[in-house]
Write an enzyme that holds these catalytic residues in place. Structure first.
Site, PDB file in Angstrom:
ATOM      1  N   GLU A 278      -2.980 -23.069 -35.386  1.00  0.00           N
ATOM      2  CA  GLU A 278      -3.106 -24.240 -36.255  1.00  0.00           C
ATOM      3  C   GLU A 278      -2.106 -25.321 -35.867  1.00  0.00           C
ATOM      4  OE1 GLU A 278      -4.510 -23.540 -40.506  1.00  0.00           O
ATOM      5  OE2 GLU A 278      -2.435 -24.155 -40.798  1.00  0.00           O
ATOM      6  N   GLU A 281      -3.466 -26.970 -32.926  1.00  0.00           N
ATOM      7  CA  GLU A 281      -4.598 -27.813 -33.333  1.00  0.00           C
ATOM      8  C   GLU A 281      -4.088 -29.129 -33.934  1.00  0.00           C
ATOM      9  OE1 GLU A 281      -7.085 -25.919 -36.283  1.00  0.00           O
ATOM     10  OE2 GLU A 281      -8.573 -27.525 -36.226  1.00  0.00           O
ATOM     11  N   CYS A 298      -6.640 -21.327 -44.750  1.00  0.00           N
ATOM     12  CA  CYS A 298      -6.468 -19.870 -44.937  1.00  0.00           C
ATOM     13  C   CYS A 298      -6.903 -19.357 -46.300  1.00  0.00           C
ATOM     14  CB  CYS A 298      -5.062 -19.407 -44.616  1.00  0.00           C
ATOM     15  SG  CYS A 298      -3.787 -20.575 -44.908  1.00  0.00           S
ATOM     16  N   SER A 318      -8.846 -27.274 -40.805  1.00  0.00           N
ATOM     17  CA  SER A 318      -8.506 -26.613 -39.547  1.00  0.00           C
ATOM     18  C   SER A 318      -9.644 -25.640 -39.223  1.00  0.00           C
ATOM     19  CB  SER A 318      -7.205 -25.842 -39.718  1.00  0.00           C
ATOM     20  OG  SER A 318      -7.107 -24.836 -38.733  1.00  0.00           O
ATOM     21  N   LYS A 357     -11.215 -13.247 -50.935  1.00  0.00           N
ATOM     22  CA  LYS A 357     -11.302 -12.611 -49.611  1.00  0.00           C
ATOM     23  C   LYS A 357     -12.512 -11.668 -49.539  1.00  0.00           C
ATOM     24  CE  LYS A 357      -7.275 -14.181 -47.949  1.00  0.00           C
ATOM     25  NZ  LYS A 357      -7.263 -15.180 -46.884  1.00  0.00           N
ATOM     26  N   GLU A 360     -15.160 -13.937 -48.533  1.00  0.00           N
ATOM     27  CA  GLU A 360     -14.951 -14.406 -47.158  1.00  0.00           C
ATOM     28  C   GLU A 360     -15.457 -13.409 -46.117  1.00  0.00           C
ATOM     29  OE1 GLU A 360     -10.812 -14.593 -46.068  1.00  0.00           O
ATOM     30  OE2 GLU A 360     -11.130 -16.302 -44.746  1.00  0.00           O
ATOM     31  N   GLU A 365     -20.327 -16.000 -40.322  1.00  0.00           N
ATOM     32  CA  GLU A 365     -19.492 -16.408 -39.172  1.00  0.00           C
ATOM     33  C   GLU A 365     -18.403 -15.390 -38.872  1.00  0.00           C
ATOM     34  OE1 GLU A 365     -20.738 -18.461 -41.992  1.00  0.00           O
ATOM     35  OE2 GLU A 365     -18.687 -19.201 -42.177  1.00  0.00           O
ATOM     36  N   CYS A 502      -0.748 -17.643 -52.991  1.00  0.00           N
ATOM     37  CA  CYS A 502      -1.262 -16.263 -53.014  1.00  0.00           C
ATOM     38  C   CYS A 502      -0.490 -15.341 -53.938  1.00  0.00           C
ATOM     39  CB  CYS A 502      -1.201 -15.660 -51.625  1.00  0.00           C
ATOM     40  SG  CYS A 502      -2.350 -16.418 -50.530  1.00  0.00           S
TER      41      CYS A 502
HETATM   42 FE1  HC1 Z   1      -2.708 -15.174 -48.572  1.00  0.00          FE
HETATM   43 FE2  HC1 Z   1      -3.019 -15.532 -46.104  1.00  0.00          FE
HETATM   44  S1  HC1 Z   1      -1.171 -16.157 -47.257  1.00  0.00           S
HETATM   45  S2  HC1 Z   1      -4.340 -16.486 -47.676  1.00  0.00           S
HETATM   46  O1  HC1 Z   1      -2.457 -16.443 -49.676  1.00  0.00           O
HETATM   47  O2  HC1 Z   1      -3.046 -17.125 -45.075  1.00  0.00           O
HETATM   48  O3  HC1 Z   1      -4.856 -13.702 -49.997  1.00  0.00           O
HETATM   49  O4  HC1 Z   1      -0.630 -13.237 -49.405  1.00  0.00           O
HETATM   50  O5  HC1 Z   1      -3.158 -12.840 -46.848  1.00  0.00           O
HETATM   51  O6  HC1 Z   1      -5.396 -14.272 -44.691  1.00  0.00           O
HETATM   52  O7  HC1 Z   1      -1.248 -14.325 -44.125  1.00  0.00           O
HETATM   53  C1  HC1 Z   1      -3.989 -14.227 -49.569  1.00  0.00           C
HETATM   54  C2  HC1 Z   1      -1.438 -13.974 -49.195  1.00  0.00           C
HETATM   55  C3  HC1 Z   1      -3.019 -13.942 -47.085  1.00  0.00           C
HETATM   56  C4  HC1 Z   1      -4.481 -14.784 -45.163  1.00  0.00           C
HETATM   57  C5  HC1 Z   1      -1.938 -14.731 -44.834  1.00  0.00           C
END
Ligand code: HC1
Length: 571
Positions: A278, A281, A298, A318, A357, A360, A365, A502
Site C-alpha cells: 500500500e 501504491e 483493509c 487501495s 471478514k 469478505e 475475487e 478493529c
Molecule cells: Fe483488523 Fe486488519 S487491522 S482489518 O481491523 O487490516 O478485523 O485486528 O485483522 O485483515 O492486520 C480486523 C484487526 C485485521 C486485516 C490486519
C-alpha cells in the site's frame, strides 16, 4: 447548573442533564435496558422509571430533563413494582431458552431479572414463532429473542449511517427487521456487527464457523493454519475474566496449538506486507498522478459501505486485499511451495475481531483457481467458546511463539488494530523510503487518538502529505461528504468500519455498551504497548518480509504481488 435532590441526596448538575445522568452523579444506580447514552435515549423499555415530586405518573429517567429544585425518588414500592411489571411484560413475549442461548450468562435481560427479583412471570404474550434469518454470510437475526429496545436500530442508523434495520409492524407483531420483509443478506447491511455489540440479549449474533473449524481440525488430510488479527490479542483475555486491556498474545498462540492447528501465523506479518504494497501504491499514485486521495482497503465493513453508498470513491480505494486475505493467499502459495503442501489440502482459519471478514472471504475475487484464500473466520468470541469447550485452561497457559516464517511481525503490524494505526504504520515506512534513510522518528502521535474524524499534515522530505482518519462508517460519511463538496483535500485516508477501529469490531467480547468508551481506551492503550514492546517497529525492517520479496514476490507491486495480494471492487 441546577440543584436536584434524588433520594435525599442533593447534587448540582448541568441543566441539560437527564434524571438518569443526575442520579449517576449522586451515586444512585437506576436500572436500564434500552438506554444507550446519546444514541438510544427513548424510554422504550420503561425499566428506568422514577417518581418526580409534583409530576403525575412515573417518568422514564433516561428521557426526563432535570430542573432546579427537582425532587426525585428512585426506590419506592410503587417504582419497584412498576419496573418488575414492565420487565415481566417484556419476558412474557420473549423466547426464554436461556440455557442454550448464545448470550447465556452475558445477557442484560437475565441479569436484570435477577436484579429486580423477578421470580415468576404472571403473563403470557402471543409469542409468535418467527423464523431465524440465517441467510447473511456474517450475521444471524433471531426475532424470537428480540426485546424491541431499538439499540441496534439506533447504532445502525445514527452511528454507522447504514439504515439496514428498522421497526416494522404493530402491537405483538412489532419487530426489528430490514424493510419489505427482506433478509439481512439482501438489505444494505455491511456486516460490521455493531448491532451485536449493543444487543442486550441473543437476538443478533455472528454466523457460526466453529463447526466447520472443528471438522477441519478432525480431518487428518487437512493442514489447518490459524492466523490471528492484531486486535484479538488485546481482547481475548476478557472472555476468561482477565482485565480489559490484557495482552494475551502468547497464551492465544499456545491455545491454538493445543487445539490442534498445524501452524499458527500472525496476521500482523501480513499487515507489514500490506504496508509494503500500500505504501508503494501511494508513492506510485503521488509520483504518476494516480487517483487521490488514496483510501485504505483493509476493513471489509468499510469496503461494503463504500460500494453501497459511495461508489464514486471506488477508484480511490487501495487495490490491496486486506492483510488476512493476503496471508491466506500466501499460505496457499509461498508457504505451500516451501513446505511441499498441496494448496487444496490447506485450510486457513482467520481469528478476527470482525464479523465483516466472514462476508469478505465469500467474495468471488478472494480465491485462486477455485481455491479460497481463507476458509473460515472465527470471531474473538467464537475462539473463546472453542477454547472453553475444549477444556483448555486459558489463563494459566504458558506463552508460546508463532510459527515461522509467517509469524514474524513488527510494531507497525500490531497498531493496525486501533484507529489511525494503518496510517501510522504506512507513514513509518513511506517516510524512510522517501527520505532514503532510516529516520529516528517511529511514533507519529499526530495521527493517534479516538475521535471519529482526525486530520494531520505530515512533512516528508519537504513535501506536505495531508492525511485524514475516520473510524465508524458514519464518520467516514462525514469525511467523504466534505471531500465531495470540495471543502477539504487529502493525499491519503484511513477508514475503519467500526468506531475505534478493529479493537471495537463486531466480533469482540461484549460488555455493557454504556461502558464501551472505557473499553476502547484500554484496548487501544494495550495495542500501543504491544507496539512499544517489539524490537522492530517498521514494516520494511521485518526480515521475514524482506525474505518473502527476495524468495518469492520480487518487489512490491510486482506481477506476482498483483496476482496474489491485490483485488478490485464492484460498483
Ligand atoms: Fe483488523 Fe486488519 S487491522 S482489518 O481491523 O487490516 O478485523 O485486528 O485483522 O485483515 O492486520 C480486523 C484487526 C485485521 C486485516 C490486519
Amino acid at each position: 447548573k441546577v440543584r436536584v435532590t434524588i433520594d435525599g441526596i442533593t447534587v448540582e448538575v448541568p441543566s441539560h442533564y437527564t434524571v438518569l445522568e443526575a442520579a449517576k452523579e449522586a451515586g444512585i444506580d437506576i436500572p436500564t435496558l434500552c438506554y444507550l447514552k446519546e444514541i438510544n435515549q427513548i424510554g422504550a423499555c420503561r425499566i428506568c422509571v422514577v417518581e418526580i415530586e409534583g409530576v403525575r405518573n412515573l417518568q422514564t429517567s433516561c428521557t426526563y430533563p432535570v430542573f432546579d429544585g427537582m425532587k426525585v425518588y428512585t426506590n419506592t414500592a410503587k417504582i419497584r413494582e412498576a419496573r418488575k411489571l414492565n420487565l415481566e411484560l417484556i419476558l412474557s413475549n420473549h423466547d426464554r431458552s436461556c440455557l442454550t442461548c448464545i448470550r447465556n450468562t452475558n445477557c442484560e435481560l437475565q441479569s436484570l431479572s435477577k436484579k429486580l427479583g423477578v421470580n415468576e412471570i404472571r403473563f403470557e404474550g402471543e409469542n409468535i414463532k418467527y423464523s431465524i434469518d440465517n441467510a447473511s454470510p456474517a450475521i444471524v437475526r433471531d426475532p424470537n429473542k428480540c426485546v424491541l429496545c431499538r439499540r441496534c436500530v439506533s447504532v445502525c442508523s445514527e452511528v454507522q449511517n447504514v439504515f439496514a434495520i428498522g421497526m416494522v409492524n404493530r402491537g405483538f407483531k412489532t419487530m426489528v427487521a430490514p424493510s419489505f420483509g427482506r433478509s439481512l443478506k439482501d438489505s444494505p447491511c455491511i456486516s460490521c456487527g455493531q448491532c451485536i455489540e449493543v444487543c442486550p440479549v441473543g437476538a443478533i449474533y455472528e454466523k457460526d464457523h466453529t463447526k466447520r473449524v472443528y471438522e477441519a481440525l478432525a480431518d487428518e488430510k487437512k493442514y489447518v493454519v490459524a492466523q490471528t488479527a492484531p486486535a484479538v490479542r488485546v481482547a481475548l483475555g476478557e472472555e476468561f475474566g482477565m482485565p480489559i486491556g490484557s495482552i494475551v498474545t502468547g497464551k492465544m498462540v499456545a491455545a491454538l496449538k493445543r487445539m490442534g492447528f498445524d501452524a499458527v501465523f500472525d496476521t500482523d506479518f501480513a499487515a507489514d506486507l500490506t504496508i509494503m504494497e500500500e505504501g508503494s501504491e501511494l508513492l506510485e499514485r503521488l509520483k504518476n498522478g494516480g487517483k487521490l486521495p488514496m483510501i485504505t482497503s483493509c476493513s471489509p465493513g468499510w469496503i461494503a459501505f463504500c460500494e453501497k453508498y459511495y461508489p464514486e470513491f471506488i477508484d480511490n480505494l487501495s487495490t490491496c486485499k486486506s492483510p488476512h486475505m493476503m496471508m491466506g493467499a500466501l499460505v496457499k502459495s509461498y508457504y505451500a511451495e516451501k513446505e511441499g503442501l498441496n494448496p487444496e489440502d490447506i485450510y486457513v482459519v482467520s481469528i478476527m475481531p470482525c464479523t465483516a471478514k466472514k462476508l469478505e472471504i465469500e467474495r468471488p475475487e478472494m480465491q485462486h483457481n477455485g481455491i479460497k484464500d481463507v476458509d473460515a473466520v472465527l470471531t474473538t468470541r467464537e475462539l473463546a467458546r472453542m477454547i472453553k469447550e475444549m477444556g483448555i485452561d486459558f489463563v494459566n497457559l504458558p506463552d508460546e511463539e508463532y510459527d515461522e516464517p509467517l509469524g514474524m511481525s513488527t510494531g507497525a503490524g500490531v497498531i493496525f488494530g486501533a484507529t489511525g494505526g494503518v496510517m501510522e504504520a504506512a507513514l513509518r515506512t513511506v517516510a524512510d523510503i522517501v527520505e532514503g534513510r532510516e529516520l529516528d522518528k517511529v511514533d507519529f502521535e499526530e495521527v493517534r487518538g479516538l475521535e471519529g474524524v482526525r486530520e494531520a499534515t505530515i512533512k516528508i522530505d519537504g513535501m506536505d502529505i495531508k492525511v485524514a482518519i475516520a473510524n465508524g462508517t458514519g464518520n467516514a460519511k462525514k469525511l467523504l461528504d466534505k471531500i465531495k463538496a470540495g471543502e477539504v483535500e487529502y493525499h491519503f485516508i484511513e477508514v475503519m468500519g467500526c468506531p475505534g477501529g478493529c479493537i471495537m469490531g463486531g466480533g469482540q467480547p461484549i460488555h455493557n455498551p454504556n461502558e464501551m468508551g472505557k473499553v476502547k481506551e484500554l484496548r487501544a492503550k494495550a495495542i500501543y504497548e504491544a507496539d512499544k514492546s517489539l524490537p522492530i517497529r517498521k514494516s520494511h525492517k521485518n526480515p521475514a518480509i524482506q525474505k518473502l520479496y527476495e524468495e518469492f514476490l520480487g518487489s512490491p507491486l510486482s506481477e506476482k504481488s498483483h496476482h496474489l495480494l491485490h483485488t478490485h471492487y464492484s460498483k
